[in-house]
Motif scaffolding. Structure first.
Motif, PDB file in Angstrom:
ATOM      1  N   HIS A   1       4.620 -43.740 -59.690  1.00 10.03           N
ATOM      2  CA  HIS A   1       3.660 -44.823 -59.492  1.00 10.03           C
ATOM      3  C   HIS A   1       4.232 -45.703 -58.387  1.00 10.03           C
ATOM      4  O   HIS A   1       5.114 -46.534 -58.622  1.00 10.03           O
ATOM      5  CB  HIS A   1       3.448 -45.624 -60.787  1.00 10.03           C
ATOM      6  N   LEU A   2       3.744 -45.507 -57.189  1.00 12.97           N
ATOM      7  CA  LEU A   2       4.318 -46.203 -56.043  1.00 12.97           C
ATOM      8  C   LEU A   2       3.752 -47.605 -55.923  1.00 12.97           C
ATOM      9  O   LEU A   2       2.547 -47.815 -56.096  1.00 12.97           O
ATOM     10  CB  LEU A   2       4.012 -45.425 -54.769  1.00 12.97           C
ATOM     11  N   PRO A   3       4.598 -48.581 -55.615  1.00 12.16           N
ATOM     12  CA  PRO A   3       4.097 -49.932 -55.348  1.00 12.16           C
ATOM     13  C   PRO A   3       3.319 -49.933 -54.040  1.00 12.16           C
ATOM     14  O   PRO A   3       3.456 -49.009 -53.229  1.00 12.16           O
ATOM     15  CB  PRO A   3       5.376 -50.772 -55.244  1.00 12.16           C
ATOM     16  N   PRO A   4       2.501 -50.959 -53.811  1.00 12.86           N
ATOM     17  CA  PRO A   4       1.770 -51.013 -52.543  1.00 12.86           C
ATOM     18  C   PRO A   4       2.736 -51.207 -51.378  1.00 12.86           C
ATOM     19  O   PRO A   4       3.851 -51.712 -51.556  1.00 12.86           O
ATOM     20  CB  PRO A   4       0.851 -52.228 -52.710  1.00 12.86           C
ATOM     21  N   PRO A   5       2.348 -50.785 -50.162  1.00 12.16           N
ATOM     22  CA  PRO A   5       3.203 -51.017 -48.989  1.00 12.16           C
ATOM     23  C   PRO A   5       3.512 -52.504 -48.835  1.00 12.16           C
ATOM     24  O   PRO A   5       2.689 -53.367 -49.154  1.00 12.16           O
ATOM     25  CB  PRO A   5       2.351 -50.499 -47.821  1.00 12.16           C
ATOM     26  N   ARG A   6       4.695 -52.801 -48.338  1.00 17.43           N
ATOM     27  CA  ARG A   6       5.127 -54.192 -48.204  1.00 17.43           C
ATOM     28  C   ARG A   6       4.727 -54.812 -46.878  1.00 17.43           C
ATOM     29  O   ARG A   6       4.729 -56.025 -46.729  1.00 17.43           O
ATOM     30  CB  ARG A   6       6.652 -54.274 -48.355  1.00 17.43           C
ATOM     31  N   ALA A   7       4.422 -53.979 -45.890  1.00 21.69           N
ATOM     32  CA  ALA A   7       4.099 -54.473 -44.553  1.00 21.69           C
ATOM     33  C   ALA A   7       2.751 -53.927 -44.114  1.00 21.69           C
ATOM     34  O   ALA A   7       2.343 -52.843 -44.529  1.00 21.69           O
ATOM     35  CB  ALA A   7       5.181 -54.055 -43.564  1.00 21.69           C
TER      36      ALA A   7
END
Length: 317
Positions: free
Chosen positions: A4-10
């Protein structure tokens, strides 16, 4: 941790500044690195990143001395002019330039399959039994080691990737030729008990284990099957839910134990008779070609190639 990947940070490509895509080099895996690098370069540019190719460490040294780049996407493979053995990582650490992938320790350790196995065994992590063979080892010692391990065995260089110099040896008749092939490459030789069963690989992205891939080649999963053949099957996820949880946790533990970080890939075998998993090696700069496995696993959780490259690069921020 499951995939479950977190959303992109940039979201703004200008945050990265000018990016060197380090590719090619002089290792035995140069052609794979060039292919990977072209794909990464195209993906980053498609997302608006100011990315430029740099072929090999000498060219990178010159470019960084002139302060032409703000960070490095390292897609060199292998050692001896490759970018996986800790040398280029040490250079970038010394110059204070952010870069993708594992640091000096993880890169150097994972490049050496023997010492990686020693770390895993010290922590109780499962890996096939092995014998360390010095260069110039005599035939009698080789044959005795194979009998002690129990044939069939795998013979390979300790510090090469992409199945370079690797032989499957079903009986003693093939031992001398296998050692001769492995000895064409620098470093020590590794003889390893061959696990008969399913070949699996688990991509790592940050703190997340991606779905496993079960590799089903027509024959042996060698260099040709990895990079050229179109008849190799890749089943993703490779296991049922319980197996995925088990292999993901084991892959993350092995990755961290080797001091690795950022992204990479852990290769394993599952014994056909017992169902037990055995760790083989860690790849700290996996291929990013059309046949490569980390992009296939990322795609299974909805992360396309361009986004995968973005997520790897944003780890340098």
């Amino acid at each position: 941790m499951s995939a479950h990947l977190p959303p992109p940070r940039a979201s703004d490509p200008a945050l990265f500044g000018r990016v060197a895509v380090l590719l090619g080099g002089t290792s035995s895996e140069r052609e794979v690195s060039l292919d990977s690098g072209r794909n990464v370069l195209e993906a980053l540019r498609a997302r608006g990143v100011d990315a430029h190719p740099v072929d090999g460490i000498a060219a990178l040294v010159a470019a960084l001395a002139e302060k032409r780049f703000d960070r490095v996407f390292n897609i060199l493979h292998g050692q001896r002019g490759g970018g996986e053995d800790g040398v280029v990582q040490g250079l970038m650490e010394a110059l204070g330039v952010p870069y993708t992938g594992s640091g000096v320790l993880g890169s150097a350790l994972a490049m050496d399959k023997i010492r990686t196995k020693q770390v895993w065994l010290s922590l109780g992590l499962p890996t096939p039994g092995y014998v360390r063979l010095a260069r110039g080892v005599d035939a009698a010692t080789v044959h005795a080691a194979a009998r002690d391990l129990g044939l069939p065995v795998i013979v390979k260089p300790s510090s090469e990737g992409s199945s370079v110099g690797v032989s499957r040896v079903p009986d003693e008749a093939g031992l001398d030729g296998a050692v001769e092939l492995a000895a064409r490459y620098p470093g020590e030789l590794l003889m390893e008990r061959m696990v008969v069963g399913d070949e699996l690989t688990v991509g790592i992205l940050g703190d997340v284990a991606l779905p496993s891939i079960r590799i089903v080649p027509k024959g042996w999963y060698d260099y040709h099957a990895k990079y050229r053949a179109d008849d190799t099957q890749y089943l993703c996820p490779g296991l049922d839910a319980a197996g995925e949880a088990q292999v993901g946790a084991l892959a993350l533990a092995a990755f961290r134990a080797a001091g690795c970080g950022g992204w990479g890939r852990v290769d394993l075998m599952r014994d056909r008779g017992t169902g037990a998993f055995f760790l083989l090696e860690v790849n700290t700069a996996p291929g990013m070609t059309s046949h490569s496995l980390v992009p296939k696993a990322a795609g299974q959780v909805g992360v396309g190639f361009e986004e995968l490259c973005w997520r790897i690069l944003e780890q340098t921020l």
